[in-house]
Design an enzyme around this catalytic site. Structure first.
Site, PDB file in Angstrom:
ATOM      1  N   ASP A 174       0.837  -1.191   0.000  1.00 20.27           N
ATOM      2  CA  ASP A 174       0.000   0.000   0.000  1.00 20.27           C
ATOM      3  C   ASP A 174       0.878   1.251   0.000  1.00 20.27           C
ATOM      4  OD1 ASP A 174      -2.421   1.775   0.728  1.00 20.27           O
ATOM      5  OD2 ASP A 174      -3.260  -0.240   0.685  1.00 20.27           O
TER       6      ASP A 174
ATOM      7  N   HIS B   9      -3.876   6.091   3.286  1.00 18.85           N
ATOM      8  CA  HIS B   9      -4.525   4.858   2.851  1.00 18.85           C
ATOM      9  C   HIS B   9      -3.890   3.626   3.480  1.00 18.85           C
ATOM     10  CE1 HIS B   9      -5.723   1.670  -0.049  1.00 18.85           C
ATOM     11  NE2 HIS B   9      -6.819   2.382  -0.170  1.00 18.85           N
TER      12      HIS B   9
ATOM     13  N   SER C 281     -10.860  -1.310  -1.097  1.00 15.25           N
ATOM     14  CA  SER C 281      -9.553  -1.204  -0.442  1.00 15.25           C
ATOM     15  C   SER C 281      -9.620  -1.635   1.007  1.00 15.25           C
ATOM     16  CB  SER C 281      -9.063   0.245  -0.476  1.00 15.25           C
ATOM     17  OG  SER C 281      -8.455   0.565  -1.682  1.00 15.25           O
TER      18      SER C 281
END
Length: 693
Positions: free
Chosen positions: A234, A273, A483
């Protein structure tokens, strides 16, 4: 003859236009009248044709050093023979980019106009398009290695070694002008070329219903993923330190942080994220400002993390490849993760995309390292009625592709609103979650998990945009999309691995990834009881780790268990009974005296070799012992349909489930049958999970 789809390209076989000789190539296409049998392969091998892989239904790629194709076409089981034309090596994705699949005009049957025997060496007129990233693979039996090919292309000025990365003897990523892809396809050793789509993290970009805190398993089981290591690919982690951790993570829970672009690149998470995704797995926090002071936990708070940042300092992800960067390197590293969670994939371009080289890399990795389980997000470009949005690397057969479902948090449009009543949206697929099937006809996604405004960790090096709701705790934030559904499933996989390893009797020290997947699939909850499962919206349903763990319970005192699992190997032409199950008469409900019938669920999963077609052809059938044909059902089929389709094997999907509702009392067998294996003569490993409700 019926048209074929090869790498997304429509190809219409025509014996009248086919080549009679293979003078400029050693690779040919052979279409057979029925599925190729081991005996057929032997007959072709005796004539000099070496099997490579299946490329379409009953259509196969062979290496053939002789030149005369007529002797192959004369075999009684052969329907059509032709050379492997260069334009078939190009993924259909090039056409959608405005790059024609042939360097010259194409005839009506898909062959290059002019001599069908000629290898296209010329290229279209110079294109104004800038160089693009492409992935190249070679045939398994190519005369040259990828290093040889790279050197040829560098010397001819087609590519530069500065933007070239040789991944394996048969795989390379490089940058080339669109006008030059045909020159590369003209090289006989080349098997497939596809462009790389731009990758991005899969946050929900339009629908932002809010959910409660991170979905978590029933912690009364005592399993938290302890002893398991999960790799997360990520945007980095928090401040980039394994010592100075975000307060929601336990000391020692992050074992390593690396950057695929090299040690000089940053490790921290300025996007937010990556830290949020990591928290969906191992967060263990208590907040007085959120969730009423309750503990907020990921699905595997006892697991450890290895974090791989897949962005450079500018946030660029070009030039990264999932299998070597995110899978193989950490797998073989000191911390040896066996569960992988990746929430970056190629953006859906608005049209179907075929299985590509990166999908092949993933399948090759998981087939080689059978104890790995790889979870990848489905993407968030979904819309009502959309289909075939899952492709490129997400079309890999051995992946666990995760979609997103809605949740129960009260909301108004895209903002958390505690004044609103609790919703029941967790039984609805999020509208933005990408739908299947793949272009190759496989059901996807495999599973869905809550993925709408999930509350998890906020990187201390990132700002919260409040796009998905306002957190009253400045160490936590909301995010949405596949996600965040994906690490939820990865954490559940870590919990199941722990349970298998710690099983008091018959433990599984190194759980195969396909076994873990079979348990995840068999325990999943259908979102709609009346919907056909599997489907291309929610796959086999919403992840339910408690249901999966129930398969591992050992009855006391000993009795017939309600569920279990079986692992085995099978050779071509064989049938193996994975489990015999006695279904008792319907249970009586004491208050009404009515009988409640049972429900039997069985799931088969196996890992297949590299290639767009299913090469290890297995299928599942549950049948009543001594019963009629109608008292049986194959995997992914509906027993209630009486037209015979329920008894037709599925030879496409490597995940197959029988869900027999209201199954009559009696003795049943869950059989696995194999019609072909690859490599030829090598038995295929398979795994079965079952449960009687």
């Amino acid at each position: 003859m019926a048209p074929l789809t090869i790498h997304g390209n429509l190809f219409e076989p025509d014996a009248g236009r086919a080549a009679s000789a293979a003078q400029a190539t050693n690779f040919i296409i052979v279409q057979t009248r029925t599925a190729l049998t081991p005996a057929d392969k032997v007959s072709l091998e005796h004539l000099g044709a070496a099997y490579q892989r299946e490329i379409a239904e009953n259509t196969y790629l062979f290496r053939y050093d002789p030149t005369d194709l007529t002797i192959l076409g004369a075999l009684p089981f052969v329907k059509f023979v032709d050379i492997y034309h260069p334009h078939l090596k190009l993924s259909s994705a090039f056409e959608h980019m405005g790059i024609p699949r042939s360097a010259t005009s194409t005839g009506e049957h898909g062959h290059t106009a002019g001599s069908s025997q000629a290898i296209v060496a010329s290229a279209p007129a110079a294109s104004p398009m800038a160089p693009i990233w492409i992935a190249i693979s070679l045939h398994n039996d190519a005369k040259e290695t990828m290093t040889d090919i790279a050197n040829q292309l560098v010397q001819s000025g087609v590519i530069s070694m500065e933007t070239t990365r040789i991944i394996s003897p048969i795989r390379m990523d490089t940058k080339a002008a669109p006008a030059d892809v045909h020159k590369i396809a003209a090289l006989d050793s080349v098997s497939l070329i596809n462009p790389y789509g731009k990758k991005s993290n899969k946050l929900n970009i339009s629908r932002t219903l809010l959910t409660d805190n991170v979905y978590s398993p029933d912690m009364s089981t005592g399993y938290t993923g302890e002893g398991q290591v999960v790799a997360v690919g990520d945007s980095g982690f928090d401040k980039g330190s394994t010592v100075d951790l975000h307060p929601g993570f336990q000391a020692g829970s992050v074992l390593d942080i690396t950057n695929v672009f090299g040690p000089a690149e940053p490790l921290d998470d300025t996007d937010g994220h990556g830290t949020h995704v990591c928290g969906c797995i191992t967060l263990s926090a208590t907040s007085s400002n959120m969730a009423g002071g309750r503990r907020i936990r990921g699905t595997a708070p006892g697991a450890k993390l290895v974090v791989i940042r897949n962005e450079d300092a500018a946030g660029d992800v070009w030039g990264t490849t999932m299998a070597p960067d995110f899978l193989q390197a950490p797998y073989l590293g000191a911390h040896a993760p066996r569960v992988f969670s990746d929430s970056f994939n190629a953006d859906w371009p608005g049209h179907p995309e075929p299985y590509d080289n990166e999908a092949g890399d993933i399948d090759e990795f998981t087939y080689t390292y059978q104890d790995a389980l790889v979870c990848l997000c489905a993407g968030n470009e979904g819309k009502p009625g959309a289909t075939t949005q899952i492709g490129q690397e997400t079309a890999a057969k051995n992946l666990t592709v995760v979609g997103s479902c809605d949740t129960t948090r009260p909301n108004t449009s895209d903002a958390y609103d505690p004044a609103k009543p609790t919703d029941n949206d967790h039984y609805v697929v999020d509208v933005d979650s990408n739908r299947g099937p793949t272009m190759e006809g496989r059901f996807k996604p495999d599973l869905v998990a809550p993925g709408v405004a999930i509350l998890s960790a906020l990187s201390r090096n990132a700002a919260d945009s409040h796009k998905f709701g306002v957190s009253a705790d400045n160490t936590l934030m909301f995010k949405s999309g596949t996600s965040v559904a994906t690490p939820t499933v990865a954490g559940c996989a870590a919990v199941i691995r722990e349970a298998l390893v710690k099983r008091p009797t018959h433990p599984v020290p190194a759980p195969p990834g396909a076994l873990v997947k079979a348990l995840l699939i068999n325990g999943a909850v259908p979102l709609n009881p009346s919907a056909v499962v599997p489907n291309n919206d929610s796959g086999f349903g919403r992840v339910n780790v408690s249901g999966s763990l129930a398969h591992l319970e050992i009855p006391d005192p000993p009795a017939q268990p309600k569920g279990g699992f079986f692992s085995g190997t099978i050779a071509a032409g064989a049938t193996v009974t994975a489990v015999n199950i006695k279904v008792p008469p319907p249970e009586t409900v004491s208050l009404t005296g009515d009988g409640v019938p049972h429900r039997l669920r069985v799931t088969l999963v196996w890992y297949d070799v590299r290639g767009s077609a299913t090469e290890n052809k297995l299928y599942l059938k549950v049948k009543k012992t001594g019963g009629t044909a109608a008292e049986s059902v194959c995997g992914n089929k509906d027993i209630s349909i009486a037209d015979g389709s329920a008894q037709t094997p599925d030879l496409v999907n490597t995940v197959q489930r029988v869900d027999w509702v209201d199954i009559p009392a009696g003795d049943y067998a869950a059989d696995v049958t194999c019609t072909a294996t690859a490599p030829v003569g090598v038995s295929a490993a398979f795994h079965v999970a079952w449960y009687l409700f």
